[in-house]
Design a protein around this motif. Structure first.
Motif, PDB file in Angstrom:
ATOM      1  N   PHE A 610      -7.365   8.355  16.002  1.00 24.88           N
ATOM      2  CA  PHE A 610      -7.711   7.930  14.645  1.00 24.88           C
ATOM      3  C   PHE A 610      -6.799   8.682  13.687  1.00 24.88           C
ATOM      4  O   PHE A 610      -6.649   9.894  13.783  1.00 24.88           O
ATOM      5  N   SER A 611      -6.190   7.980  12.778  1.00 22.07           N
ATOM      6  CA  SER A 611      -5.146   8.565  11.956  1.00 22.07           C
ATOM      7  C   SER A 611      -5.702   9.266  10.724  1.00 22.07           C
ATOM      8  O   SER A 611      -6.831   9.013  10.276  1.00 22.07           O
ATOM      9  N   PHE A 612      -4.892  10.143  10.182  1.00 20.54           N
ATOM     10  CA  PHE A 612      -5.184  10.776   8.909  1.00 20.54           C
ATOM     11  C   PHE A 612      -5.430   9.699   7.855  1.00 20.54           C
ATOM     12  O   PHE A 612      -4.691   8.718   7.751  1.00 20.54           O
ATOM     13  N   GLY A 613      -6.489   9.865   7.076  1.00 19.83           N
ATOM     14  CA  GLY A 613      -6.807   8.894   6.027  1.00 19.83           C
ATOM     15  C   GLY A 613      -7.574   7.683   6.494  1.00 19.83           C
ATOM     16  O   GLY A 613      -7.904   6.808   5.699  1.00 19.83           O
ATOM     17  N   HIS A 614      -7.891   7.618   7.801  1.00 19.32           N
ATOM     18  CA  HIS A 614      -8.589   6.446   8.345  1.00 19.32           C
ATOM     19  C   HIS A 614     -10.082   6.519   8.055  1.00 19.32           C
ATOM     20  O   HIS A 614     -10.703   7.568   8.127  1.00 19.32           O
ATOM     21  N   GLY A 615     -10.654   5.365   7.761  1.00 17.15           N
ATOM     22  CA  GLY A 615     -12.093   5.246   7.568  1.00 17.15           C
ATOM     23  C   GLY A 615     -12.438   3.807   7.234  1.00 17.15           C
ATOM     24  O   GLY A 615     -11.803   3.181   6.382  1.00 17.15           O
ATOM     25  N   LEU A 616     -13.441   3.268   7.930  1.00 14.81           N
ATOM     26  CA  LEU A 616     -13.833   1.874   7.738  1.00 14.81           C
ATOM     27  C   LEU A 616     -14.991   1.759   6.759  1.00 14.81           C
ATOM     28  O   LEU A 616     -15.547   2.759   6.298  1.00 14.81           O
ATOM     29  N   SER A 617     -15.350   0.518   6.460  1.00 19.21           N
ATOM     30  CA  SER A 617     -16.395   0.217   5.491  1.00 19.21           C
ATOM     31  C   SER A 617     -17.234  -0.935   6.005  1.00 19.21           C
ATOM     32  O   SER A 617     -16.849  -1.628   6.962  1.00 19.21           O
ATOM     33  N   TYR A 618     -18.397  -1.178   5.383  1.00 17.41           N
ATOM     34  CA  TYR A 618     -19.207  -2.351   5.713  1.00 17.41           C
ATOM     35  C   TYR A 618     -18.775  -3.576   4.916  1.00 17.41           C
ATOM     36  O   TYR A 618     -19.345  -4.647   5.042  1.00 17.41           O
ATOM     37  N   THR A 619     -17.761  -3.377   4.074  1.00 21.51           N
ATOM     38  CA  THR A 619     -17.160  -4.507   3.394  1.00 21.51           C
ATOM     39  C   THR A 619     -15.670  -4.526   3.732  1.00 21.51           C
ATOM     40  O   THR A 619     -15.195  -3.712   4.525  1.00 21.51           O
ATOM     41  N   THR A 620     -14.937  -5.453   3.152  1.00 15.96           N
ATOM     42  CA  THR A 620     -13.502  -5.554   3.405  1.00 15.96           C
ATOM     43  C   THR A 620     -12.744  -5.492   2.083  1.00 15.96           C
ATOM     44  O   THR A 620     -13.248  -5.911   1.039  1.00 15.96           O
ATOM     45  N   PHE A 621     -11.528  -4.961   2.154  1.00 12.57           N
ATOM     46  CA  PHE A 621     -10.709  -4.813   0.956  1.00 12.57           C
ATOM     47  C   PHE A 621      -9.353  -5.490   1.176  1.00 12.57           C
ATOM     48  O   PHE A 621      -8.757  -5.364   2.242  1.00 12.57           O
ATOM     49  N   GLU A 622      -8.921  -6.178   0.173  1.00 13.27           N
ATOM     50  CA  GLU A 622      -7.613  -6.842   0.225  1.00 13.27           C
ATOM     51  C   GLU A 622      -6.703  -6.211  -0.818  1.00 13.27           C
ATOM     52  O   GLU A 622      -7.069  -6.093  -1.990  1.00 13.27           O
ATOM     53  N   TYR A 623      -5.515  -5.810  -0.373  1.00 14.26           N
ATOM     54  CA  TYR A 623      -4.527  -5.219  -1.268  1.00 14.26           C
ATOM     55  C   TYR A 623      -3.549  -6.302  -1.713  1.00 14.26           C
ATOM     56  O   TYR A 623      -3.097  -7.116  -0.898  1.00 14.26           O
ATOM     57  N   GLY A 624      -3.217  -6.293  -2.983  1.00 13.09           N
ATOM     58  CA  GLY A 624      -2.218  -7.223  -3.491  1.00 13.09           C
ATOM     59  C   GLY A 624      -0.819  -6.655  -3.327  1.00 13.09           C
ATOM     60  O   GLY A 624      -0.570  -5.775  -2.503  1.00 13.09           O
ATOM     61  N   ASP A 625       0.101  -7.160  -4.119  1.00 17.90           N
ATOM     62  CA  ASP A 625       1.491  -6.709  -4.051  1.00 17.90           C
ATOM     63  C   ASP A 625       1.696  -5.486  -4.933  1.00 17.90           C
ATOM     64  O   ASP A 625       1.237  -5.431  -6.077  1.00 17.90           O
ATOM     65  N   ILE A 626       2.417  -4.516  -4.400  1.00 15.22           N
ATOM     66  CA  ILE A 626       2.728  -3.316  -5.154  1.00 15.22           C
ATOM     67  C   ILE A 626       3.810  -3.626  -6.185  1.00 15.22           C
ATOM     68  O   ILE A 626       4.689  -4.477  -5.965  1.00 15.22           O
ATOM     69  N   SER A 627       3.735  -2.966  -7.324  1.00 15.54           N
ATOM     70  CA  SER A 627       4.758  -3.143  -8.353  1.00 15.54           C
ATOM     71  C   SER A 627       5.099  -1.797  -8.971  1.00 15.54           C
ATOM     72  O   SER A 627       4.298  -0.853  -8.938  1.00 15.54           O
ATOM     73  N   VAL A 628       6.289  -1.700  -9.526  1.00 16.67           N
ATOM     74  CA  VAL A 628       6.738  -0.485 -10.194  1.00 16.67           C
ATOM     75  C   VAL A 628       7.295  -0.884 -11.552  1.00 16.67           C
ATOM     76  O   VAL A 628       7.990  -1.900 -11.678  1.00 16.67           O
ATOM     77  N   ASP A 629       6.969  -0.100 -12.597  1.00 21.41           N
ATOM     78  CA  ASP A 629       7.382  -0.510 -13.943  1.00 21.41           C
ATOM     79  C   ASP A 629       8.862  -0.234 -14.215  1.00 21.41           C
ATOM     80  O   ASP A 629       9.464  -0.873 -15.069  1.00 21.41           O
ATOM     81  N   GLU A 630       9.451   0.723 -13.485  1.00 15.20           N
ATOM     82  CA  GLU A 630      10.871   1.011 -13.630  1.00 15.20           C
ATOM     83  C   GLU A 630      11.447   1.301 -12.247  1.00 15.20           C
ATOM     84  O   GLU A 630      10.802   1.949 -11.421  1.00 15.20           O
ATOM     85  N   LYS A 631      12.652   0.855 -12.009  1.00 10.56           N
ATOM     86  CA  LYS A 631      13.301   1.127 -10.710  1.00 10.56           C
ATOM     87  C   LYS A 631      14.036   2.457 -10.708  1.00 10.56           C
ATOM     88  O   LYS A 631      14.292   3.024  -9.652  1.00 10.56           O
ATOM     89  N   ASN A 632      14.383   2.960 -11.899  1.00 11.16           N
ATOM     90  CA  ASN A 632      15.136   4.197 -12.009  1.00 11.16           C
ATOM     91  C   ASN A 632      14.371   5.203 -12.875  1.00 11.16           C
ATOM     92  O   ASN A 632      13.730   4.824 -13.859  1.00 11.16           O
ATOM     93  N   MET A 633      14.429   6.470 -12.491  1.00 10.37           N
ATOM     94  CA  MET A 633      13.797   7.519 -13.291  1.00 10.37           C
ATOM     95  C   MET A 633      14.675   8.754 -13.321  1.00 10.37           C
ATOM     96  O   MET A 633      15.375   9.068 -12.353  1.00 10.37           O
TER      97      MET A 633
END
Length: 738
Positions: A610-633
């Motif tokens: 079982f990996s670091f950060g792993h943990g299940l739920s009695y519901t399900t979660f859907e992740y959308g698309d990641i976005s970034v406001d700027e490509k350069n910093m």
């Protein structure tokens, strides 16, 4: 009375009160700046009073200055509850009747909640209990990194990741100190094994020291403003950590500007001259206790007592270092016992029990749930079989200095019975006998767990009970006995003790609705993992153990915990055992360097149990698309990374959204990814929330040990969003421009 007489009387009164105010010593006036108070008190103290202040006068106290009205300093063990009172010179119980505390969950549970608000609530509640008992310093929390699953003291710490530990320790410290009680963050540093803990010398490169083993301590000092730090038992660079120049002077004082007190671990001081010059302030527990040395007061034999005094009187050493120590201690007094606005605290309250339960429910981790065995549907369940010694064994007693005399402890069996009521029959079978004892430092659980039946008879009974039941709940794992989750000794193997693997395998074969609850502060091997449909990581949950566990089992609470450390399949999947050394006496090499936990699994492409950060739920979660406001910093800018998360199930629940960063190309080798932020987001069925993370150049740094500085190199980076270290949802590239 004439007007002239009124005027004269007024002048006399003004003069009286003015003189009275002038006579009030600055050090007693907490409206004055703290450093003025410290210097005023210091100037009034004799050499003898200063020497007395820097070492213990009893097991858990050191003197103030009664002549000046400076109170004594009283310590108490934590970090999971307030230790019961012991006798002045002995570890034996004082047999008070009003020192039974609230037992809070172990810190592995708190860390696995990934909930900063719960960390603050934990600190505030335990700080209130310490204050009510008139303690000056709470000896906790612990933030040593989970390097090996065999470390007997891992249950007291906050997991394998330096960022997670840092984020959880800061609110804990702030919560404690709001009560005018100092949090003493421990064990500084590199306390990652119990074997030869007083003498082992750790060899570790500077990069691993700064990137892995120090960040949580640094955050506690610089962000949490911790008022106290406890030194570790072992050695670093050949010097004892409780009087270690590199750790206490060069890093803690000079680099981090720490202005609090450094307290020794009990028995952690070994030499007078190093204790004088290398940054220790308060010496406790040195092995001259009692009257065995033939002296009226054995505490005068401490390294910072008569030996130090004689060196000053003979001219061998000066008093500069002594004055610095006393300044730090007086600062502690100003912040605690000499603070007139210090609250009174509270002890063993319903509010604290509720906090303990919230932490337990927030930290329990659902590891596996095939065929929706969980939550248990009580309307379709007539019989539940509860099997296993840990279903009935008290876990607040034992484990070392964190052992507690709890006001109460609800067992898993009782919690399940109370929750399901009379409509469901709950049957119990022992299944195995592990440790029938219930006595530690004179605190007795009151349980009689003696069972002389053979292993065959116990297994036969358990199988028969399991066959009758609609659902089987096996509560097993480790306990707080020696060579398990216990201070003073490390575990001997990754596997479960007491032949539990065989018992679990045979019971799971007769009932497909099998739930395994693992009670431990460490990862364990699970060779039967494919045969068991539901697995819960249950930790040591304190007073509210049974209630919290039952609420998860029947779905009153939707599990939301995530593992704070990796569960390896086998020991060699852990870098301390594959690359480095662990459990040796004399000297231990951290050859794995920065590749600890999931960093090593990523590097070697090892699939964990079982990996670091792993943990299940009695519901399900859907992740959308990641976005970034700027490509350069630029180095002085930030960028925002966003991702929508939707609860696509039928019940409300919480998901921990995790942000990892990858340096695509760097001068020095770096981990494939490193945790840099997280957010626990609560969602109703059908609800969507956008989680926003801000990334700065600070999140891109690595430590260059050749330059002894933190470096953020220009170039390409990747922001990764995951539900765990192995469950990656999306990523986006960006550039650091210089």
């Amino acid at each position: 009375m004439t007007n002239k007489m009124f005027v004269v009387l007024g002048i006399l009164l003004v003069s009286f009160f003015s003189n009275a105010q002038e006579k009030t010593p600055t050090y007693l006036d907490d409206t004055k700046p703290m450093e003025e108070r410290v210097e005023d008190a210091l100037a009034r103290m004799t050499l003898e009073e200063k020497i007395a202040m820097i070492h213990a006068q009893s097991k858990f106290s050191s003197p103030g200055v009664s002549r000046l009205g400076i109170p004594e300093f009283w310590m108490t063990d934590g970090p999971h509850g307030i230790r019961p009172e012991v006798l002045w010179d002995e570890w034996e119980q004082a047999n008070w009747t009003n020192d039974s505390c609230t037992a809070f969950p172990a810190l592995t549970c708190l860390a696995s909640s990934w909930d900063r608000d719960l960390a603050y609530a934990y600190g505030k509640a335990i700080g209130e209990e310490a204050r009510y008992r008139n303690k000056t310093v709470l000896l906790g929390p612990g933030v040593n990194i989970y390097r090996s699953p065999l470390n007997g003291r891992n249950f007291e710490y906050m997991g394998e990741d330096p960022y997670l530990a840092a984020q959880m320790v800061v609110p804990y410290v702030k919560g404690v100190q709001e009560n005018g009680v100092a949090a003493c963050v421990k064990h500084f540093a590199l306390n990652n094994q119990e074997t030869d803990r007083h003498g082992v010398n750790v060899v570790v490169d500077d990069r691993a020291l700064y990137e892995i083993y120090l960040p949580a301590f640094k955050a506690a000092v610089q962000e949490g403003n911790a008022w106290a730090i406890m030194g570790a038992y072992g050695k670093y660079k050949g010097q004892q950590c409780c009087h270690n120049k590199y750790l206490l002077q060069d890093i803690l004082r000079k680099e981090w500007n720490f202005d609090g007190v450094v307290i020794s671990d009990w028995g952690g001081v070994h030499e007078t001259e190093q204790a004088i010059f290398n940054g220790l302030d308060m010496e406790y527990g040195t092995w001259t206790d009692g009257l065995t040395m033939g002296k009226t007061n054995a505490y005068d034999s401490y390294y910072l007592a008569d030996p130090y005094y004689e060196m000053i009187k003979s001219g061998k050493v000066g008093t500069k270092e002594l004055d610095d120590k006393v300044r730090n201690i007086l600062r502690l007094a100003c912040r605690t016992t000499m603070n007139s606005t210090r609250p009174f605290g509270s002890f063993g309250t319903e509010a604290h029990a509720k906090t303990a339960r919230n932490i337990a429910e927030g930290g329990i981790v659902l590891l596996k749930n095939e065929h929706n065995v969980l939550p248990i549907n009580l309307s379709k369940t007539k019989k539940i079989a509860v099997i296993g010694e840990n279903a009935i064994k008290m876990m607040t007693v034992g484990g070392g200095s964190s052992s507690l005399k709890a006001k109460y402890e609800i067992s898993p069996l009782d919690g399940i019975k109370n929750r399901v009521g009379d409509n469901v029959e709950v049957m119990y079978a022992r299944g195995y006998v592990g440790d029938a004892s219930g006595d530690y430092n004179g605190v007795k659980s009151g349980q009689n767990l003696q069972d002389d039946r053979s292993p065959e008879a116990l297994l036969k009974e358990a199988i028969e009970v399991a066959k009758e039941a609609d659902v089987v709940i096996f509560v097993g794992g480790l306990n707080k006995s020696d060579n398990q989750d216990c201070e003073g000794a490390d575990r001997l193997a990754l596997g479960l003790p007491y032949n539990q693997d065989d018992v679990i395998t045979k019971i799971a074969a007769v009932n497909k609705n099998f739930i395994y609850i693992n009670i431990s502060g460490n990862a364990v091997a699970m060779p039967w993992v494919d045969k068991v449909p539901a697995i819960i990581q249950g930790w040591y949950l304190g007073s509210e153990t049974g209630n919290a566990m039952a609420s998860i089992l029947v779905g009153d609470v939707n599990p939301s915990g995530k593992l704070a450390f990796t569960f390896p399949v086998k020991l060699k999947d852990n870098s301390a055992h594959a690359l480095g050394e662990f459990g040796k006496e004399g000297e231990v090499n951290y050859t794995e360097s920065i590749f600890v936990g999931y960093r090593y699994a990523d590097k070697e492409d090892i699939k964990p149990l079982f990996s670091f950060g792993h943990g299940l739920s009695y519901t399900t979660f859907e992740y959308g698309d990641i976005s970034v406001d700027e490509k350069n910093m630029n180095e002085d800018e930030t960028i925002k990374v966003s991702i929508p998360v939707t609860n696509t199930g039928k019940v409300a629940g919480a998901e921990v959204v995790q942000l990892y960063i990858t340096d695509v190309k760097s001068s020095l080798v770096r981990p494939e990814k490193e945790l840099k932020n997280f957010e626990k987001v609560f969602l109703k069925p059908g609800e969507t929330k956008t989680v926003n993370f801000t990334i700065s150049a600070k999140d891109l740094l690595y430590f260059d040990d050749a330059k002894h500085s933190w470096i953020a190199e220009a170039g390409k980076f990747k922001a990764i969003i995951g539900a765990s270290a192995t469950n990656i949802k999306d990523s986006v590239k960006f550039n650091l421009v210089k």
